[in-house]
Scaffold this active site. Sequence first.
Site, short mmCIF file in Angstrom:
data_model
loop_
_atom_site.label_atom_id
_atom_site.label_comp_id
_atom_site.label_asym_id
_atom_site.label_seq_id
_atom_site.Cartn_x
_atom_site.Cartn_y
_atom_site.Cartn_z
N ILE A 13 130.93 -74.19 143.51
CA ILE A 13 131.55 -75.03 145.37
C ILE A 13 131.01 -76.19 144.38
CG2 ILE A 13 128.86 -75.09 146.07
CD1 ILE A 13 132.67 -74.48 147.69
N LYS A 89 124.94 -73.32 152.26
CA LYS A 89 124.02 -72.35 152.71
C LYS A 89 123.71 -71.40 151.37
CE LYS A 89 127.10 -69.34 152.23
NZ LYS A 89 128.14 -68.55 150.56
P1 NAP Z 1 126.95 -71.58 140.62
O1 NAP Z 1 128.61 -71.66 140.60
O2 NAP Z 1 126.15 -71.05 140.38
O3 NAP Z 1 126.42 -73.12 140.46
C1 NAP Z 1 125.24 -73.77 141.17
C2 NAP Z 1 124.69 -74.42 139.78
O4 NAP Z 1 122.85 -75.10 140.03
C3 NAP Z 1 124.66 -74.57 138.88
O5 NAP Z 1 125.69 -74.02 138.27
C4 NAP Z 1 123.22 -74.73 138.08
O6 NAP Z 1 123.73 -75.84 136.34
C5 NAP Z 1 122.33 -75.02 139.04
N1 NAP Z 1 121.56 -74.12 139.62
C6 NAP Z 1 120.20 -75.05 139.22
N2 NAP Z 1 119.26 -74.47 139.80
C7 NAP Z 1 119.45 -73.18 139.45
C8 NAP Z 1 119.12 -71.84 139.40
N3 NAP Z 1 117.70 -71.82 139.83
N4 NAP Z 1 120.02 -70.35 139.58
C9 NAP Z 1 121.08 -70.74 139.09
N5 NAP Z 1 121.74 -71.81 138.87
C10 NAP Z 1 120.84 -72.86 138.93
O7 NAP Z 1 127.07 -71.30 142.43
P2 NAP Z 1 127.76 -71.58 143.31
O8 NAP Z 1 128.88 -71.01 143.55
O9 NAP Z 1 128.00 -73.17 143.16
O10 NAP Z 1 126.96 -71.16 144.82
C11 NAP Z 1 126.16 -72.42 144.77
C12 NAP Z 1 125.61 -72.54 146.40
O11 NAP Z 1 127.44 -73.04 147.11
C13 NAP Z 1 125.00 -71.31 147.00
O12 NAP Z 1 124.44 -71.37 147.73
C14 NAP Z 1 126.78 -70.65 147.68
O13 NAP Z 1 126.21 -69.91 148.72
C15 NAP Z 1 126.50 -72.15 148.30
N6 NAP Z 1 128.55 -71.54 148.29
C16 NAP Z 1 129.22 -71.83 147.28
C17 NAP Z 1 130.56 -71.23 147.62
C18 NAP Z 1 131.91 -70.61 146.25
O14 NAP Z 1 132.76 -70.77 146.95
N7 NAP Z 1 131.16 -70.43 145.14
C19 NAP Z 1 131.31 -71.65 148.51
C20 NAP Z 1 130.21 -71.95 149.93
C21 NAP Z 1 128.99 -71.85 149.15
P3 NAP Z 1 122.71 -76.00 135.56
O15 NAP Z 1 122.78 -75.46 134.85
O16 NAP Z 1 123.77 -77.21 135.42
O17 NAP Z 1 121.75 -77.11 136.84
#
Ligand code: NAP
Length: 309
Positions: A13, A89
């Site tokens: 995101i 969120k």
């Molecule tokens: P993601 O792709 O897994 O990215 C989150 C990043 O946060 C990870 O790549 C990681 O990067 C870091 N991180 C820090 N602490 C972590 C932990 N304890 N476990 C895993 N990763 C951790 O997730 P995302 O899809 O971006 O979603 C993140 C948030 O945005 C969520 O709350 C989700 O509900 C919200 N969101 C997502 C979307 C969507 O379309 N994906 C849309 C709206 C909102 P490092 O390893 O480099 O630290």
Amino acid sequence: MPLRIGLVGIGKIARDQHIPALAADGRFELAACASRHARVDGVANYADLESMLAAEPDLHCISICTPPQAHFDAALLALRAGKHVMLEKPPAANVRQVELLAEEALRRKLSLFQTWHSRFAAGVDTAREWLRTRPLVGGRIVWKEDVHFWHPGQRWIWEPGGFGVFDPGINALSLLTEILPTELCVERATLEFPENQQSPIAARLRLQTADGAAIEAEFDFRQKGEQSWDIDLQTGGGNLRLSRGGAGLAIDGNTVMLDEGMAGEYPRLYQRFARLCESGASEVDIRPFQLVADAFLVGERRSVAPHVI
Ligand code: NAP
């Protein structure tokens, strides 16, 4: 002078929405990123928020894009360092954490923007206005997507505090609580947990409004083919359909709006955050999160086939 902002948790995101929205918004300057593994070109990168705060004392605000399990510690640290905070969120790993963050922000006269991005979708304002004068009779939510396509390899979704299918499903509840003029509660729920995971892959909720109308909600991560992010509401004055996560709106079968999907949501979120930072006000609404928590509290739990991430 633009607001100097630091972004925490560089994943899907952050790259898809936050970084492009910030790049296009003159009110902000993306100064630094904190992520354990990821790096963003053209800004200062740090392995964690502590190092970022220590090295960048002139940051005005922090936007947190990590999974919800990491939100509370990061937001608390940022507020205690005197920064305004914007939270993705779902806002945290549990409801009380959000209340504590709101209290901390208030005490420090800082802004906490606890976001619900779907509320910034194109059809939402018109839907809310239309529903204001029409009594709700009943409704249905269908929120079904393919987890392998939308959340590839995201282990955190399946861990405690990741909320499984409620990670996207909470968007439907954020929309419903925004557009309905009456309050809602969970009447009953069924949650399906894969044998090998700790969060639900599917859920059914029966919600009831304070005026006695029932809304049935289905959330499922196993959807193949066409994906659904739809809310249908029947009222005494006609029917409303909010589709595509709030980007599409139809009334009595006639299309009122069919917009750009998520593309407009994040520019509007940052526009709001800039205004909140200027005034020092916060925006926090735990109702969608409380509904999810209540579904976990009252829900009947069923075990289903294992899920391979
Ligand atoms: P993601 O792709 O897994 O990215 C989150 C990043 O946060 C990870 O790549 C990681 O990067 C870091 N991180 C820090 N602490 C972590 C932990 N304890 N476990 C895993 N990763 C951790 O997730 P995302 O899809 O971006 O979603 C993140 C948030 O945005 C969520 O709350 C989700 O509900 C919200 N969101 C997502 C979307 C969507 O379309 N994906 C849309 C709206 C909102 P490092 O390893 O480099 O630290």
